[in-house]
Structure formats: structure tokens, C-alpha cells
Design an enzyme around this catalytic site. Structure first.
Site, PDB file in Angstrom:
ATOM      1  N   ASP A 137      79.284  40.775 144.832  1.00  0.00           N
ATOM      2  CA  ASP A 137      79.357  42.023 144.071  1.00  0.00           C
ATOM      3  C   ASP A 137      78.871  43.192 144.925  1.00  0.00           C
ATOM      4  OD1 ASP A 137      79.438  43.679 141.505  1.00  0.00           O
ATOM      5  OD2 ASP A 137      77.309  43.791 142.006  1.00  0.00           O
ATOM      6  N   GLU A 160      84.048  37.323 143.232  1.00  0.00           N
ATOM      7  CA  GLU A 160      82.858  37.872 143.874  1.00  0.00           C
ATOM      8  C   GLU A 160      82.104  36.799 144.652  1.00  0.00           C
ATOM      9  OE1 GLU A 160      81.684  41.644 141.041  1.00  0.00           O
ATOM     10  OE2 GLU A 160      80.826  39.690 140.557  1.00  0.00           O
ATOM     11  N   ASP A 217      83.928  36.482 138.320  1.00  0.00           N
ATOM     12  CA  ASP A 217      82.733  36.005 139.026  1.00  0.00           C
ATOM     13  C   ASP A 217      83.115  35.156 140.235  1.00  0.00           C
ATOM     14  OD1 ASP A 217      81.263  37.255 137.085  1.00  0.00           O
ATOM     15  OD2 ASP A 217      80.702  35.424 136.013  1.00  0.00           O
ATOM     16  N   GLU A 276      77.801  35.111 143.873  1.00  0.00           N
ATOM     17  CA  GLU A 276      78.420  36.178 143.073  1.00  0.00           C
ATOM     18  C   GLU A 276      77.622  37.469 143.215  1.00  0.00           C
ATOM     19  OE1 GLU A 276      78.365  37.496 138.471  1.00  0.00           O
ATOM     20  OE2 GLU A 276      78.221  35.357 138.899  1.00  0.00           O
TER      21      GLU A 276
END
Length: 230
Positions: A51, A123, A120, A47
Site C-alpha cells: 500500500d 498490494e 489486498d 499488504e
């Protein structure tokens, strides 16, 4: 995981070489914690990586797409595109919500439908795709899934709840609106903030988010909903 692999190949022409990366991306911490003896990896590190690559690709896109926009305008639009609610929507659009592995408690409490978990997850998938196929494959996937929504102006129509709340309250008189952080939890790469919105000394509402800005927007949104009921 076979059904997930088939979904990715049929819908997005994606075939993972490292199946473990894909499985990790779809494993929530609650599932890993319930199966500690099996030493299962969860998706928080992916994650973190996802991101970063998402921010980069969307930033590059906006920079090229809007040559006359200011840094502030591009930052605001990017924040709207990559916010938790938007990413959760993309997870649902891709049917990722059907394949995430959750602990029993998280499953029973509705975690499969929670924006935080699904945002989440999206990502984490990007992070896994980056490691397995490289940044150009991530870019191709986002061009399929996210960019068409940006092109349609979907995110430019999203409300700035803080501005809406300020305009509503100031229309009723000169008021001072303040946002205060109540709590900050979670690891550094996956913080969760709780923020209260105050009008003068009166506590109006609270909100949560993965950044202070998102939590403030959520608090303002909840305050607007509360005021509409009065």
C-alpha cells in the site's frame, strides 16, 4: 506456485528470487488460520508495505504528469486509482485471483471474487516484489499494468457517488446529507469501515470500505441504486 511463477515470468518478465515471499503474498489470513500448526505466514504485512509503495509511485506519477493540478485534484484522482475496486480489477486483469490461497470457509463464501480480498492481494504482491526486487521493479510492473489505464483517462471517468447523490437529492429540495461511521474493524493497517448515509433523520443506506472516504462513497453508491428502484 509453479503455474503462478510461469504466469509472472511469461506475462510480466518477473522472476522471484525468494519464492517464500511470493507464496506469502498469495496466502490469505483464512488459509493461515486453518493451518496454524504449519506456522504459515499470511499476506497482511506485505499488504501494508505494498500500500505504501503504491501510494508513493502513483503520487510521483501524478505529480509529474499533471503539473497544473491542485493537491486536492491529485489526491482525488489518486484515491480513485488505488481504491479497493480498482485494485481488485487489476488483480483480475493479472489473473491473480486464480492463485490466492483461501481457507475453506472463505472459499465457499465467494472470497475468491471479493474486491476486498483481491485488492489486498494486489498490494501484498507489490510489497513482496519490493522486498525481492526493489522499487524500480515495482515501478516497471505498475507501468505495465496500471499506468496505461491512467493514461487512457479511465479513472477520471469514475463517478463521485457522494456528489451524484447530493445533486440528486438537492434537486428535490433543500436536504441535509450526513455520513456516520457505524463500525470500525480489523487491524490498524487493514481497517474496514461501515458507514451509514442519512438524509435528515432518515437512514438511507450503508456502505463499507478500507477507509472512511471509501465507505462513504460505497454508501452513496448504494443509496443511488436504492433510489433508482423507487
Amino acid at each position: 506456485m509453479k503455474k503462478l511463477e510461469a504466469l509472472l515470468e511469461n506475462s510480466f518478465n518477473i522472476r522471484f528470487d525468494d519464492k517464500r515471499l511470493l507464496e506469502t503474498a498469495f496466502t490469505h489470513t483464512s488459509y493461515a488460520n486453518e493451518h496454524r500448526l504449519l506456522n504459515i505466514s499470511h499476506n497482511e504485512r506485505l499488504e501494508f508495505l505494498g500500500d505504501a509503495v503504491l501510494q508513493l509511485i502513483i503520487s510521483e506519477y501524478l505529480f509529474a504528469k499533471y503539473p497544473k493540478q491542485t493537491e486536492g485534484d491529485m489526491s482525488k484522482l489518486r484515491s480513485t486509482i488505488v481504491r479497493e475496486e480498482s485494485l481488485a480489477g487489476f488483480s483480475r486483469y493479472c489473473s491473480f485471483d486464480a492463485y490466492i490461497k483461501l481457507g475453506r470457509g472463505e472459499e465457499k463464501s465467494g472470497g475468491r471474487h471479493r474486491d476486498t480480498i483481491l485488492g489486498d492481494l494486489f498490494e501484498a504482491f507489490l510489497g513482496a516484489l519490493l522486498l525481492d526486487k526493489g522499487i524500480e521493479e515495482v515501478r516497471r510492473f505498475l507501468n505495465q499494468v496500471m499506468i496505461p489505464q491512467v493514461e487512457q483517462g479511465t479513472f477520471e471517468k469514475v463517478k463521485d457517488y457522494k456528489t451524484c447523490l447530493q445533486e440528486l437529492l438537492q434537486a428535490k429540495g433543500d436536504v441535509v446529507i450526513d455520513y456516520q461511521v457505524i463500525s470500525e474493524t480489523g487491524p490498524a493497517h487493514a481497517k474496514q469501515f461501515e458507514v451509514a448515509v442519512l438524509v435528515g433523520e432518515d437512514h438511507l443506506s450503508k456502505g463499507t470500505g478500507r477507509s472512511k472516504k471509501l465507505a462513504e462513497q460505497d454508501a452513496a453508491k448504494n443509496a443511488l441504486a436504492q433510489l433508482s428502484e423507487v
